[in-house]
Design a protein around this motif. Structure first.
Motif, PDB file in Angstrom:
ATOM      1  N   PHE A 274      17.274   6.132  -4.525  1.00  0.00           N
ATOM      2  CA  PHE A 274      17.995   5.578  -3.213  1.00  0.00           C
ATOM      3  C   PHE A 274      17.975   4.099  -3.077  1.00  0.00           C
ATOM      4  O   PHE A 274      17.023   3.410  -3.770  1.00  0.00           O
ATOM      5  N   VAL A 275      19.104   3.731  -2.387  1.00  0.00           N
ATOM      6  CA  VAL A 275      18.976   2.142  -2.236  1.00  0.00           C
ATOM      7  C   VAL A 275      19.018   1.829  -0.696  1.00  0.00           C
ATOM      8  O   VAL A 275      19.603   2.470   0.120  1.00  0.00           O
ATOM      9  N   LYS A 276      18.118   1.125  -0.238  1.00  0.00           N
ATOM     10  CA  LYS A 276      18.152   0.598   1.173  1.00  0.00           C
ATOM     11  C   LYS A 276      18.207  -1.149   1.225  1.00  0.00           C
ATOM     12  O   LYS A 276      17.440  -1.548   0.366  1.00  0.00           O
ATOM     13  N   VAL A 277      18.260  -1.307   2.270  1.00  0.00           N
ATOM     14  CA  VAL A 277      18.447  -2.888   2.583  1.00  0.00           C
ATOM     15  C   VAL A 277      17.348  -3.078   3.564  1.00  0.00           C
ATOM     16  O   VAL A 277      16.930  -2.431   4.395  1.00  0.00           O
ATOM     17  N   ASP A 278      16.396  -4.429   3.010  1.00  0.00           N
ATOM     18  CA  ASP A 278      15.430  -4.801   3.738  1.00  0.00           C
ATOM     19  C   ASP A 278      15.268  -6.234   3.668  1.00  0.00           C
ATOM     20  O   ASP A 278      15.001  -6.988   2.749  1.00  0.00           O
ATOM     21  N   PRO A 279      16.090  -6.946   4.665  1.00  0.00           N
ATOM     22  CA  PRO A 279      16.471  -8.350   4.235  1.00  0.00           C
ATOM     23  C   PRO A 279      15.215  -9.234   4.159  1.00  0.00           C
ATOM     24  O   PRO A 279      15.555 -10.576   3.711  1.00  0.00           O
ATOM     25  N   ASP A 280      14.249  -8.885   4.718  1.00  0.00           N
ATOM     26  CA  ASP A 280      13.066  -9.807   4.729  1.00  0.00           C
ATOM     27  C   ASP A 280      11.614  -9.631   4.031  1.00  0.00           C
ATOM     28  O   ASP A 280      10.918 -10.067   4.019  1.00  0.00           O
ATOM     29  N   TRP A 281      11.987  -8.506   2.793  1.00  0.00           N
ATOM     30  CA  TRP A 281      10.734  -7.941   2.451  1.00  0.00           C
ATOM     31  C   TRP A 281      10.114  -9.174   1.266  1.00  0.00           C
ATOM     32  O   TRP A 281       8.924  -9.325   1.391  1.00  0.00           O
ATOM     33  N   ARG A 282      10.781  -9.986   0.938  1.00  0.00           N
ATOM     34  CA  ARG A 282       9.997 -11.152   0.255  1.00  0.00           C
ATOM     35  C   ARG A 282       9.151 -12.089   1.144  1.00  0.00           C
ATOM     36  O   ARG A 282       8.539 -12.871   0.419  1.00  0.00           O
ATOM     37  N   GLU A 283       9.536 -12.174   2.257  1.00  0.00           N
ATOM     38  CA  GLU A 283       8.735 -13.103   3.124  1.00  0.00           C
ATOM     39  C   GLU A 283       7.669 -12.567   4.279  1.00  0.00           C
ATOM     40  O   GLU A 283       7.005 -13.027   4.807  1.00  0.00           O
ATOM     41  N   ASN A 284       7.940 -10.933   4.355  1.00  0.00           N
ATOM     42  CA  ASN A 284       7.286 -10.434   5.419  1.00  0.00           C
ATOM     43  C   ASN A 284       5.972 -10.063   4.814  1.00  0.00           C
ATOM     44  O   ASN A 284       5.987  -9.221   3.900  1.00  0.00           O
ATOM     45  N   ARG A 285       4.994 -10.329   5.443  1.00  0.00           N
ATOM     46  CA  ARG A 285       3.414 -10.034   5.253  1.00  0.00           C
ATOM     47  C   ARG A 285       3.296  -8.552   5.143  1.00  0.00           C
ATOM     48  O   ARG A 285       2.657  -8.089   3.997  1.00  0.00           O
ATOM     49  N   LYS A 286       3.701  -8.033   5.976  1.00  0.00           N
ATOM     50  CA  LYS A 286       3.313  -6.499   6.040  1.00  0.00           C
ATOM     51  C   LYS A 286       4.145  -5.649   4.995  1.00  0.00           C
ATOM     52  O   LYS A 286       3.392  -4.809   4.259  1.00  0.00           O
ATOM     53  N   GLU A 287       5.249  -6.250   4.655  1.00  0.00           N
ATOM     54  CA  GLU A 287       6.214  -5.649   3.554  1.00  0.00           C
ATOM     55  C   GLU A 287       5.430  -5.699   2.181  1.00  0.00           C
ATOM     56  O   GLU A 287       5.031  -5.034   1.379  1.00  0.00           O
ATOM     57  N   LEU A 288       5.108  -7.069   1.981  1.00  0.00           N
ATOM     58  CA  LEU A 288       4.215  -7.491   0.984  1.00  0.00           C
ATOM     59  C   LEU A 288       3.094  -6.724   0.707  1.00  0.00           C
ATOM     60  O   LEU A 288       2.944  -6.494  -0.614  1.00  0.00           O
ATOM     61  N   LYS A 289       2.282  -6.605   1.687  1.00  0.00           N
ATOM     62  CA  LYS A 289       1.185  -5.702   1.511  1.00  0.00           C
ATOM     63  C   LYS A 289       1.185  -4.533   1.153  1.00  0.00           C
ATOM     64  O   LYS A 289       0.719  -3.639   0.279  1.00  0.00           O
ATOM     65  N   ARG A 290       2.442  -3.743   1.678  1.00  0.00           N
ATOM     66  CA  ARG A 290       2.687  -2.406   1.510  1.00  0.00           C
ATOM     67  C   ARG A 290       3.161  -2.333  -0.019  1.00  0.00           C
ATOM     68  O   ARG A 290       3.053  -1.251  -0.821  1.00  0.00           O
ATOM     69  N   PHE A 291       4.024  -3.528  -0.635  1.00  0.00           N
ATOM     70  CA  PHE A 291       4.371  -3.296  -2.126  1.00  0.00           C
ATOM     71  C   PHE A 291       3.218  -3.875  -3.006  1.00  0.00           C
ATOM     72  O   PHE A 291       3.319  -3.879  -4.113  1.00  0.00           O
ATOM     73  N   GLY A 292       2.135  -4.083  -2.369  1.00  0.00           N
ATOM     74  CA  GLY A 292       0.795  -4.323  -3.254  1.00  0.00           C
ATOM     75  C   GLY A 292       0.724  -5.888  -3.755  1.00  0.00           C
ATOM     76  O   GLY A 292      -0.024  -6.104  -4.733  1.00  0.00           O
ATOM     77  N   TYR A 293       1.374  -6.697  -2.920  1.00  0.00           N
ATOM     78  CA  TYR A 293       1.236  -8.127  -3.323  1.00  0.00           C
ATOM     79  C   TYR A 293       0.341  -8.920  -2.608  1.00  0.00           C
ATOM     80  O   TYR A 293      -0.313  -9.902  -2.892  1.00  0.00           O
ATOM     81  N   GLU A 294       0.165  -8.654  -1.308  1.00  0.00           N
ATOM     82  CA  GLU A 294      -0.856  -9.419  -0.616  1.00  0.00           C
ATOM     83  C   GLU A 294      -2.137  -8.800  -0.901  1.00  0.00           C
ATOM     84  O   GLU A 294      -2.356  -7.655  -1.085  1.00  0.00           O
ATOM     85  N   PHE A 295      -3.018  -9.785  -0.873  1.00  0.00           N
ATOM     86  CA  PHE A 295      -4.556  -9.304  -1.168  1.00  0.00           C
ATOM     87  C   PHE A 295      -5.315  -8.620   0.244  1.00  0.00           C
ATOM     88  O   PHE A 295      -4.801  -8.903   1.364  1.00  0.00           O
TER      89      PHE A 295
END
Length: 295
Positions: A274-295
């Motif tokens: 599936f494809v979804k739009v998330d305009p802020d995922w590269r800057e959003n701390r919460k999203e980055l944590k969910r994707f495993g980028y934030e410590f």
């Protein structure tokens, strides 16, 4: 008398596109890191474990060193800095193409390290002997305490000597992981990385860098794995490009990913994308944590 057991963390760092992931995959003997010709393909620290009777090497592939333009890239650079801090051995990968003193501040960090540093001068297969000798001397002058090896990760040239140098430099220590383990990443992670690699290969310009893959569902059946994947993009126009006319582009990407997943998992895969739009995922701390980028 039995030999003392050696084990340690061998962290691979270097600038984008020098062949770090290709080198780690060759050293581990498994395709753990995704490999494309585009820079910044690796986003996480990816571990690969190789075992012998009296040694264990825990390799760690890291994102390429870069000047961060957004939070995701800063997080990627944080992985590199952490890798420098917790290494038993640093494998610094450069090549015959890049400017040798690119990101000079990281070369200065290597000069101050107490742990062994092994420099791999990669891609000698596309260079000349004179150029290789010149670069070898440059690195010897820059890092006199380091061992320096000319190599071709793609052609698997001189990897035996690099491997021998790594084993000889490992500290005396018990194994960190069970001897039958070859990575610490889970199956979901590899499913997402395989799909992300196909996005890098099938789309151009900013599309791969604007995408993130999340595995929403991973059902392990006896006959097959059922996988539901979401591709996040930043704009509606990117969603249209990912899907393509009549869904053709997404279908090709999904098919390419499914074939490689089946090869990697050695099991049939039913993949839904599936494809979804998330305009802020590269800057959003919460999203980055969910994707495993934030410590």
């Amino acid at each position: 008398m039995a030999a003392q057991h050696r084990a340690g963390f061998v962290n691979i760092i270097g600038n984008p596109n020098v062949g770090k992931s290709t080198l780690m995959n060759a050293l581990v003997g498994e395709k753990l890191s995704i490999v494309t010709a585009k820079a910044q393909t690796t986003r996480h620290r990816i571990m690969g474990i190789v075992n012998g009777e009296d040694w264990q090497i825990v390799y760690s592939d890291t994102p390429g060193i870069l000047k961060p333009n957004y939070r995701l890239q800063q997080n990627m650079l944080d992985f590199v800095d952490t890798a420098i801090g917790d290494a038993d051995i640093i494998l610094y990968v450069t090549d015959t193409v890049e400017k040798a003193d690119k990101n000079e501040e990281y070369i200065q960090k290597l000069q101050k390290l107490e742990c062994p540093v092994i420099v791999v001068l990669n891609k000698i297969d596309i260079s000349t002997q004179d150029k290789v000798m010149e670069l070898m001397q440059w690195w010897k002058d820059k890092l006199p305490k380091a061992e320096i090896f000319p190599a071709s990760a793609l052609e698997k040239f001189n990897l035996d000597n690099i491997f021998d140098a790594i084993v000889a430099s490992l500290p005396v220590a018990p194994a960190w992981y069970d001897k039958d383990v070859f990575t610490v990443q889970n199956l979901r992670f590899f499913a997402s990385e395989i799909l992300r690699e196909k996005i890098f290969l099938n789309y151009s310009d900013e599309i791969p860098y604007s995408c993130q893959v999340e595995i929403e569902e991973f059902k392990e059946g006896s006959q097959r794995y059922d996988i539901k994947a979401v591709i996040y993009v930043m704009r509606e126009s990117q969603k249209g490009i990912i899907i393509g006319k009549g869904g053709a582009a997404l279908k090709k990407t999904g098919t390419d990913a499914r074939i490689e997943m089946e090869d990697f998992f050695q099991k049939k895969v039913f993949l839904t994308t599936f494809v979804k739009v998330d305009p802020d995922w590269r800057e959003n701390r919460k999203e980055l944590k969910r994707f495993g980028y934030e410590f």
